[in-house]
Design an enzyme around this catalytic site. Structure first.
Site, short mmCIF file in Angstrom:
data_model
loop_
_atom_site.label_atom_id
_atom_site.label_comp_id
_atom_site.label_asym_id
_atom_site.label_seq_id
_atom_site.Cartn_x
_atom_site.Cartn_y
_atom_site.Cartn_z
N HIS A 85 -11.58 -18.14 55.90
CA HIS A 85 -10.80 -16.91 55.69
C HIS A 85 -10.34 -16.81 54.23
O HIS A 85 -9.37 -16.12 53.92
CB HIS A 85 -9.59 -16.84 56.62
N SER A 123 -17.92 -8.12 28.59
CA SER A 123 -17.23 -6.84 28.72
C SER A 123 -17.21 -6.15 27.38
O SER A 123 -17.04 -6.80 26.34
CB SER A 123 -15.80 -7.06 29.22
#
Length: 483
Positions: free
Chosen positions: A159, A289
């Protein structure tokens, strides 16, 4: 100084498969030129087999002319198609112009699907021959990675919450196992693909029965001979005008399985890269970026996920096509299949190109992995510490309450104040645990919490991977894979 004009093709849409993603080999396999070359080969093989079965008006000179025909003249065929509005007949006419002696016997007894369906099945088979070695190479590279890091303990997650530790190599085996399933499915599929064969206009072989004066055995032999000469063991025993489109669904669904496995691996790597534990390759001058110069975005894995999403979405196309073929055939499959099948192969090819790159250059940061594990391991070690203290003579209930309170205090320090986990320091200072104070470092060593993960890696690779890689003649030279 004025800028040079853009190339003419820059003003026209060009598929990204051709400019950015798919390999040269796969692009060539699904090119128009290769498809038309396959049509010519099918026409030659059909005529050759008809001649061998007794059609004497098909001469050796005509066969020789077909075998040695000039290269495909696509502009000539296009000029015919503008007039005839039929792609196959335009190439029949163009080939007839190029080899006039053979013009009377080209496409004899056949329907368009003889060349279109059969050539597309051949392209699928040859496409699988490109993909299968690539996938074995991915498995080989990941196997090398898994073996190298089989003992490196790391925090596991369920999870996406911290869970019992595993090892870096064991996690890679999860990826390998999925890919291994995929490659075995691809190999099975490749060997079970069936050619349409020689069936005539509605699959009854009536035109061929007429050619051979009602001789059923020769018609059956013709079907078998063409199939074998085109490199297939089987043809579909019954067809309409087309072979069953369920075969296309089987192909695309199997390719989509490769996309699933690749996306699972890519997602895992993206999560690990966020935690700075494992990174995909990053080139010296690569820009992460346009604004944030420090960034190292997982662009390869992101592209894998992007292309895999596209690939998996394509499964519905052949499923719908197979279910909506009217009676012996309807033409609403043609344009759809021309897109769906080729792009399924091109996208799988592009995904595996990226998987090869990523699996070749994964970067592991053991110090970060150990630091992240150290932050959570003390909580996971409490049961082992408690049992050791009980064995040393302590009261289990008293010890449990003490370690519970210390765990809550340490957790609050981590969560509320953003400080380091000091649970082990608290246990060392607690007099109730004095009997195991000297043993705490050994008790809390990560190797005691990964179970059989290192052994599972070695057993899995030895029993399920190594021998198969050897069979495929995949030889590892350092980090390189030679096929």
């Amino acid at each position: 100084m004025s800028s040079p004009p853009p190339p003419p093709e820059a003003s026209q849409y060009v598929s990204p498969w051709s400019t950015r993603y798919a390999s040269k080999a796969m692009r060539e396999n699904f090119s128009d030129l290769h498809r038309f070359q396959l049509w010519r080969k099918l026409w030659y093989v059909l005529a050759e087999c008809e001649h061998q079965l007794g059609l004497e008006y098909i001469t050796k000179e005509q066969l020789s002319a077909l075998a040695n025909a000039p290269p495909v003249d696509i502009p000539l065929a296009q000029s015919y198609e503008r007039e005839l509005r039929h792609d196959v007949m335009s190439h029949v006419y163009a080939l007839g112009d190029q080899v006039p002696i053979a013009k009377p016997i080209i496409h004899l007894g056949a329907t368009s699907c003889f060349v279109t369906d059969n050539s597309e099945i051949i392209q699928m088979r040859d496409g699988l021959d490109i993909l299968i070695p690539m996938l074995w190479s991915v498995i080989a590279r990941l196997a090398s990675f898994a073996r190298k890091y089989k003992d490196l303990e790391t925090l596991a997650f369920t999870h996406f919450q911290p869970a019992q530790p595993t090892t870096v190599g064991k996690r890679a085996c999860l990826w390998i196992q999925d890919f291994l399933f995929d490659v075995e499915q691809l190999e099975y599929l490749r060997n079970k693909l069936r050619l349409r064969g020689v069936k005539g206009t509605t699959g009854t072989q009536a035109s061929f029965l007429s050619l051979f004066d009602g001789n059923h055995e020769k018609v059956k032999l013709l079907d078998d001979m063409v199939t074998q000469k085109m490199g297939f063991e089987e043809h579909w025993p019954v067809t309409g005008q087309t072979y069953t489109r369920k075969q296309d669904y089987w192909v695309v669904a199997t390719l989509a399985g490769v996309g699933q496995s690749a996306a699972k691996m890519a997602n895992d790597i993206r999560l690990l890269q966020h935690m700075k534990e494992v990174e995909e390759p990053f080139e010296t001058k690569q820009i992460g970026s346009s604004a944030m110069a420090y960034k190292r975005n997982p662009m390869r894995c992101e592209r894998i996920n992007s292309l895999a999403r596209f690939l998996q979405s394509m499964v519905i196309n052949p499923a719908e096509t197979a279910s909506t073929q009217w009676l012996e055939r309807t033409l609403d499959d043609s344009a759809n299949r021309r897109l769906a099948i080729s792009e399924a192969f091109l996208s799988t090819d592009a995904i595996l190109q990226l998987c090869l790159n990523v699996s070749h250059g994964l970067v592991v940061y053991p110090q970060v992995i150990q630091r992240n594990l150290a932050r959570e391991l003390p909580f996971m070690a409490t049961e082992a510490i408690l049992m050791a203290a009980v064995r040393a003579g302590g009261d289990r209930q008293v010890l449990h309450e003490e370690i519970r309170k210390m765990s809550m205090e340490a957790a609050a320090k981590v969560k509320e104040r953003g400080e380091e986990n000091d649970l082990i320091d608290r246990i060392q200072a607690n007099p109730h645990f004095a009997a195991v104070r000297e043993q705490l470092e050994e008790i809390c060593h990560p190797k005691h919490f990964v179970g059989r993960a290192p052994q599972q890696v070695e057993e899995f690779l030895q029993q399920h991977v190594d021998a198969k890689l050897k069979e495929k003649n995949l030889i590892l030279h350092g980090d390189e894979v030679k096929v």
